[in-house]
Design an enzyme around this catalytic site. Structure first.
Site, PDB file in Angstrom:
ATOM      1  N   TYR A 135       6.594  -6.878 -25.076  1.00 53.33           N
ATOM      2  CA  TYR A 135       6.118  -5.488 -25.012  1.00 53.33           C
ATOM      3  C   TYR A 135       4.770  -5.409 -24.292  1.00 53.33           C
ATOM      4  O   TYR A 135       4.598  -4.620 -23.354  1.00 53.33           O
ATOM      5  CB  TYR A 135       6.005  -4.923 -26.422  1.00 53.33           C
ATOM      6  CG  TYR A 135       5.498  -3.497 -26.495  1.00 53.33           C
ATOM      7  CD1 TYR A 135       6.382  -2.424 -26.451  1.00 53.33           C
ATOM      8  CD2 TYR A 135       4.135  -3.233 -26.626  1.00 53.33           C
ATOM      9  CE1 TYR A 135       5.922  -1.116 -26.526  1.00 53.33           C
ATOM     10  CE2 TYR A 135       3.662  -1.925 -26.699  1.00 53.33           C
ATOM     11  CZ  TYR A 135       4.561  -0.883 -26.650  1.00 53.33           C
ATOM     12  OH  TYR A 135       4.094   0.412 -26.712  1.00 53.33           O
ATOM     13  N   LYS A 139       3.820  -3.756 -20.465  1.00 52.74           N
ATOM     14  CA  LYS A 139       2.781  -2.736 -20.325  1.00 52.74           C
ATOM     15  C   LYS A 139       1.719  -3.181 -19.316  1.00 52.74           C
ATOM     16  O   LYS A 139       1.238  -2.380 -18.502  1.00 52.74           O
ATOM     17  CB  LYS A 139       2.136  -2.446 -21.676  1.00 52.74           C
ATOM     18  CG  LYS A 139       3.042  -1.751 -22.675  1.00 52.74           C
ATOM     19  CD  LYS A 139       3.434  -0.369 -22.201  1.00 52.74           C
ATOM     20  CE  LYS A 139       4.151   0.424 -23.285  1.00 52.74           C
ATOM     21  NZ  LYS A 139       4.537   1.782 -22.830  1.00 52.74           N
TER      22      LYS A 139
END
Length: 230
Positions: A135, A139
């Site tokens: 994750y 990003k």
């Protein structure tokens, strides 16, 4: 405020905003704030499905994010990208990457070519292209990829745990609220932990609008504790 930019660039107040992700938590707060703002006389919403929202300033564009066209983003001067999902909600890492990486980049590429001058991206605390956490790595990668596109002004916001009422419940929210409740008093004693305190989604939306009024040349990155001050 962390900045990777040249000195503040004097720019005229933009009049047309494009918002991708109005159905999400931050986006839902943001669209109403944009419609109320005197600084924008036109708000373009990109979404998969109609918002069922009526307002004289609002122009809804129902699009296929897998096949975006130049006309989908035409007319925008400032782009607010609030797209985001979770791996659980998306169903796989590949599907998550499409929403959080591919779509924001394609919107940025097309919008710049169409004349947009400022791109504001909702990222996440801990974003890092070299992270071992999938994750956080995605990003960080999307932040870097959009920076390479070359917007005159590019603003990245990295909020921590988002607080507010969602249209769709996420199981992780209960854990997030408990973690924020436990973390808040500890962060007062340990300043580095302040970046992980929960933040109201409406406050992040306020920060986006304020930052859109004062664009800087190049890229600027704001961490969650900086957004708390808005």
């Amino acid at each position: 405020m962390e900045t990777v930019s040249r000195p503040t660039a004097p720019m005229t107040t933009p009049r047309t905003a494009l918002l991708a992700g109005a159905s999400g938590l931050i986006g839902n707060y943001l669209i109403f704030k944009l419609l109320k703002s005197d600084e924008y006389d036109r708000v373009i919403s990109l979404s998969r499905r109609p918002l069922h929202l009526k307002h004289p300033k609002l122009e809804e564009r129902v699009v296929d994010f897998d096949h975006l066209r130049p006309e989908d983003v035409a007319g925008a001067e400032v782009v607010f990208c609030c797209l985001g999902t979770t791996i659980r909600q998306a169903g796989s890492q590949e599907a998550f990457r499409k929403v959080d990486f591919t779509y924001p980049i394609e919107i940025a590429r097309l919008a710049l070519a169409a004349g947009a001058r400022h791109y504001l991206l909702i990222s996440s605390v801990g974003a890092d292209a070299s992270s071992r956490i999938f994750y956080s790595r995605v990003k960080g990668e999307v932040e870097q990829a959009i920076a390479r596109i070359g917007f005159p002004s590019y603003t990245v916001l990295r909020p921590s745990i988002l607080l507010g009422k969602r249209k769709q419940f996420r199981p992780g929210e209960i854990f997030g609220k408990v973690a924020d409740w436990l973390l808040t008093p500890v962060s007062l004693l340990i300043p580095p932990l302040r970046r992980y305190r929960g933040i109201q989604a409406g406050k992040v939306a306020d920060a986006m609008i304020t930052l859109s009024r004062e664009p800087v040349a190049g890229m600027q990155v704001l961490e969650s504790e900086q957004l708390q001050r808005f």
